[in-house]
Design an enzyme around this catalytic site. Structure first.
Site, mmCIF file in Angstrom:
data_model
loop_
_atom_site.group_PDB
_atom_site.id
_atom_site.type_symbol
_atom_site.label_atom_id
_atom_site.label_comp_id
_atom_site.label_asym_id
_atom_site.label_seq_id
_atom_site.Cartn_x
_atom_site.Cartn_y
_atom_site.Cartn_z
ATOM 1 C CG HIS A 161 -1.767 -1.292 1.229
ATOM 2 N ND1 HIS A 161 -2.705 -1.670 0.293
ATOM 3 C CD2 HIS A 161 -1.696 -2.327 2.111
ATOM 4 C CE1 HIS A 161 -3.188 -2.861 0.605
ATOM 5 N NE2 HIS A 161 -2.588 -3.290 1.700
ATOM 6 C CD GLU A 193 -1.927 -3.431 5.176
ATOM 7 O OE1 GLU A 193 -1.429 -4.439 4.641
ATOM 8 O OE2 GLU A 193 -3.115 -3.085 5.000
ATOM 9 C CG HIS A 222 0.438 -6.878 2.592
ATOM 10 N ND1 HIS A 222 -0.444 -5.973 2.058
ATOM 11 C CD2 HIS A 222 1.229 -7.279 1.569
ATOM 12 C CE1 HIS A 222 -0.207 -5.832 0.766
ATOM 13 N NE2 HIS A 222 0.812 -6.616 0.441
ATOM 14 C CD GLU A 234 -2.054 -9.771 5.004
ATOM 15 O OE1 GLU A 234 -1.888 -8.843 5.824
ATOM 16 O OE2 GLU A 234 -2.617 -9.618 3.904
#
Length: 316
Positions: free
Chosen positions: A106, A143, A198, A280
């Site tokens: 992101h 994030e 992430h 993650e």
């Protein structure tokens, strides 16, 4: 709101596996890389999300702990995307001659460019949004801030071992890059390994990390047939050493207690021609996981776990 590309559309709770036992299993010859990491019971999710995208963090949100030294995200850079992190590789060390691409998930400014990030891009089997906003903790720690911080720490650790390190994004562009460009950067670098960093955005009580592996995909521009097995090896090693270095357990809600998951709907994996995985690192929406993710000391451990996994794979 746009969904997080790395978050599957369905969740199922799993019981928590003891972290030490998981580490021991994953580092054996058979390891967690054998067979279907989902236990053969979980259907491959299609495109979609579970509401994990979040609005930009509030300006009044408390700043995360920064007690551990790490490179500070740079100001706007004039360097082209994918080259700002192209450093190292000249030093001697066990990873000398190896190229690692780190993909910080992101971009903190994506929410200011909704038109651009909602643009559809070809991921081989279908089309998806260019990028998404990602998620955040309830206190507003985004994030995208987390992923860039861990990526900087990871870069430093790998460079100390002699690796050439390329970041797909280093706070040097207004939004994105799109998921297809993120894959292309790794491909064009001829990376020996790519890791996309992430943090998840699931329900309270869902805790732990998981590593996402590419499934076998052939369609359009996508053909993962040559990277499925090496990516599985890379992901298994990262998972086992992430447990050891962070003390965190594998996800209790996805991956069947293995800490691993297979996906066929992620552009960053589908379009990769080099070994690549997503990790993650925890669930930003769970208070206990959020306390870890906002701790600089824990983020350093997370970077160490990923670095050790990459090193084990490249030296293996």
């Amino acid at each position: 709101m746009p969904y997080d590309e790395s978050v599957p559309p369905t969740r199922r709770r799993r019981s928590l596996l003891a972290a030490t036992a998981f580490a021991a299993v994953c580092l054996t010859a058979a390891g967690c890389g054998a067979g279907d990491v989902s236990g053969g019971t979980r259907a491959e999710p299609g495109p979609g999300g579970s509401g994990t995208s979040a609005p930009p963090p509030s300006k009044s949100a408390p700043a995360p702990d920064r007690t551990s030294a790490s490179p500070t995200p740079s100001a706007k850079s004039s360097k082209p995307a994918g080259s700002s992190g192209s450093t190292g590789g000249g030093a001697t060390g066990p990873l000398s001659g190896k190229t690692v691409v780190i993909d910080p998930g992101h971009n903190p400014n994506n929410h200011l460019h909704t038109g651009e990030i909602n643009r559809q891009v070809d991921i081989g089997t279908t089309h998806k949004e260019c990028d998404t906003t990602g998620t955040s903790t309830n206190s507003g720690y985004a994030e995208a801030q987390f992923t860039l911080d861990v990526s900087h720490r990871l870069r430093t650790l790998l460079q100390k071992q002699g690796a050439k390190v390329v970041l797909t994004y280093d706070n040097d562009r207004a939004y994105g890059p799109c998921v297809d460009e993120r894959a292309r950067i790794g491909n064009e670098a001829r990376a020996d390994a790519v890791v996309s960093v992430h943090a998840d955005g699931s329900a309270v009580g869902n805790r732990g990390f998981h590593v996402i592996l590419p499934g076998l995909v052939r369609g359009g521009k996508a053909d993962t047939s040559k990277i499925v097995e090496p990516s599985r090896d890379l992901g298994t090693r990262i998972a086992g050493l992430f447990v050891r270095d962070t003390g965190s357990a594998p996800s209790n809600y996805i991956g069947g207690n293995s800490g691993l998951d297979i996906r066929k709907d992620l552009g960053g994996l589908n379009l990769s021609t080099v070994p690549k995985v997503f990790i993650e690192c925890g669930n930003m929406r769970d208070p206990k996981d959020a306390a870890l993710l906002t701790s600089a000391g824990w983020r350093q451990k997370a970077a160490q776990g990923i670095a050790d996994g990459i090193s084990s794979y490249l030296e293996g």
